[in-house]
Design a protein around this motif. Structure first.
Motif, PDB file in Angstrom:
ATOM      1  N   SER A  53       0.825  -1.210   0.000  1.00 25.01           N
ATOM      2  CA  SER A  53       0.000   0.000   0.000  1.00 25.01           C
ATOM      3  C   SER A  53       0.858   1.257   0.000  1.00 25.01           C
ATOM      4  O   SER A  53       0.560   2.237  -0.691  1.00 25.01           O
ATOM      5  N   LEU A  54       1.951   1.203   0.780  1.00 18.72           N
ATOM      6  CA  LEU A  54       2.862   2.346   0.817  1.00 18.72           C
ATOM      7  C   LEU A  54       3.499   2.568  -0.553  1.00 18.72           C
ATOM      8  O   LEU A  54       3.546   3.693  -1.058  1.00 18.72           O
ATOM      9  N   GLY A  56       2.318   1.637  -3.355  1.00 15.89           N
ATOM     10  CA  GLY A  56       1.295   2.015  -4.314  1.00 15.89           C
ATOM     11  C   GLY A  56       0.725   3.401  -4.094  1.00 15.89           C
ATOM     12  O   GLY A  56      -0.141   3.840  -4.866  1.00 15.89           O
ATOM     13  N   GLY A  57       1.160   4.063  -3.027  1.00 17.47           N
ATOM     14  CA  GLY A  57       0.697   5.415  -2.762  1.00 17.47           C
ATOM     15  C   GLY A  57      -0.648   5.500  -2.069  1.00 17.47           C
ATOM     16  O   GLY A  57      -1.293   6.552  -2.090  1.00 17.47           O
ATOM     17  N   THR A  59      -3.303   5.399   1.256  1.00 20.84           N
ATOM     18  CA  THR A  59      -3.295   5.959   2.604  1.00 20.84           C
ATOM     19  C   THR A  59      -3.244   4.836   3.637  1.00 20.84           C
ATOM     20  O   THR A  59      -3.554   3.675   3.332  1.00 20.84           O
ATOM     21  N   GLU A 189       1.546   9.863   8.049  1.00 22.12           N
ATOM     22  CA  GLU A 189       1.593   8.588   7.340  1.00 22.12           C
ATOM     23  C   GLU A 189       2.960   7.928   7.482  1.00 22.12           C
ATOM     24  O   GLU A 189       3.070   6.729   7.731  1.00 22.12           O
ATOM     25  N   THR A 190       4.007   8.719   7.310  1.00 18.40           N
ATOM     26  CA  THR A 190       5.361   8.165   7.383  1.00 18.40           C
ATOM     27  C   THR A 190       5.638   7.562   8.749  1.00 18.40           C
ATOM     28  O   THR A 190       6.212   6.472   8.856  1.00 18.40           O
ATOM     29  N   TYR A 238       6.591  -3.962  -1.467  1.00 19.72           N
ATOM     30  CA  TYR A 238       6.759  -2.516  -1.676  1.00 19.72           C
ATOM     31  C   TYR A 238       7.105  -2.215  -3.136  1.00 19.72           C
ATOM     32  O   TYR A 238       6.522  -1.318  -3.763  1.00 19.72           O
ATOM     33  N   ILE A 242       5.024  -0.096  -6.052  1.00 16.98           N
ATOM     34  CA  ILE A 242       5.576   0.989  -6.878  1.00 16.98           C
ATOM     35  C   ILE A 242       5.397   0.680  -8.365  1.00 16.98           C
ATOM     36  O   ILE A 242       4.976   1.545  -9.160  1.00 16.98           O
ATOM     37  N   ARG A 245       1.749   1.012  -9.444  1.00 14.88           N
ATOM     38  CA  ARG A 245       1.349   2.412  -9.570  1.00 14.88           C
ATOM     39  C   ARG A 245       1.912   3.028 -10.856  1.00 14.88           C
ATOM     40  O   ARG A 245       1.226   3.771 -11.553  1.00 14.88           O
ATOM     41  N   TRP A 246       3.146   2.672 -11.202  1.00 12.89           N
ATOM     42  CA  TRP A 246       3.764   3.191 -12.404  1.00 12.89           C
ATOM     43  C   TRP A 246       3.066   2.658 -13.660  1.00 12.89           C
ATOM     44  O   TRP A 246       2.783   3.395 -14.603  1.00 12.89           O
ATOM     45  N   GLY A 250      -0.109   5.974 -12.145  1.00 13.95           N
ATOM     46  CA  GLY A 250      -0.360   6.725 -10.924  1.00 13.95           C
ATOM     47  C   GLY A 250       0.782   7.645 -10.553  1.00 13.95           C
ATOM     48  O   GLY A 250       0.739   8.307  -9.509  1.00 13.95           O
TER      49      GLY A 250
END
Length: 251
Positions: A53-54, A56-57, A59, A189-190, A238, A242, A245-246, A250
């Protein structure tokens, strides 16, 4: 532990009374491995969702929802798989037991010869071998159980499928929920994702230590290996997030 101290511990553990207690209680430990496996898989599953999820951006709320959904669904799936696996093993043993009873009834001398050859292959000879064959074949239950383990290589006693499934599910859910706890609280979030990572890492390390005690392996090595396994899964999740999403545009 020094070699001399270890020898003393082993000597006490092999006292006749200690041996009797250990053999009597051995079957009560049969579900420890289920709990360890369930805990490892549960933590990997949910922390992988968090990392994905992180990457992929998404929340923390999305990670939380997906994490709990996967926790329950995957935990249930794993428990059912464990239940069905043990049931299948028990059915194989039961079928083999019926087969051996039939063989003993129809061709007892042939079955006696099997017992004789099994123990002759272990190095027994002469009167000792004859006594072993006579002792085993004098009791039909003992005879059948011997054939199950010695001829077919099966464990005559299998774990209880319901208890194994329950141990797997409980460990999966309880341990797997730990990386999700920081996402329940307000904050950046971080910071929440970082807290999840710390908890997951500590959990992997602790499970590795427990596993080392069960398997009697070096504690630090087992703990670090389990941590590395969980960390590798998290990194893969992770990076997959990413990449997804790319690929989906996203950013």
């Amino acid at each position: 532990m020094r070699d001399g101290d270890r020898t003393d511990v082993l000597r006490r553990a092999h006292d006749p009374d200690a041996i009797a207690r250990r053999l009597a209680g051995a079957r009560r430990q049969e579900h420890v491995s289920d709990a360890v496996l369930g805990g490892i898989d549960g933590c990997i599953t949910t922390f992988a969702v968090v990392c994905g999820s992180l990457g992929g951006g998404f929340t923390p709320l999305v990670a939380l929802v997906l994490g709990f959904a996967n926790l329950v669904a995957d935990g249930f799936s794993m428990a059912v798989s464990r239940y069905e696996s043990i049931r299948a093993q028990r059915e194989v043993v039961a079928a083999t037991r019926r087969e051996e009873l039939d063989h003993i009834a129809r061709v007892p001398e042939g079955e006696r010869e099997e017992v004789r050859q099994i123990f002759a292959a272990k190095g027994f000879r002469g009167e000792t071998l004859a006594d072993i064959v006579e002792t085993i074949c004098a009791d039909r239950t003992r005879w059948v159980e011997t054939m199950i383990t010695e001829e077919h290589g099966l464990a005559a006693v299998q774990p209880h499928p319901g208890r194994a499934a329950a141990a797997t599910f409980a460990a999966f859910v309880l341990v797997g929920a730990l990386p999700l706890v920081p996402l329940l609280f307000p904050g950046g979030e971080t910071a929440r994702f970082a807290a999840s990572a710390v908890i997951a890492g500590a959990t992997f390390f602790a499970i590795g230590m427990v596993k080392s005690l069960v398997l009697e392996r070096p504690v630090l090595r087992a703990a670090l290996l389990t941590l590395a396994t969980g960390g590798s899964a998290a990194v893969l999740a992770y990076l997959t997030g990413i990449l997804s999403r790319w690929l989906l545009g996203g950013g």
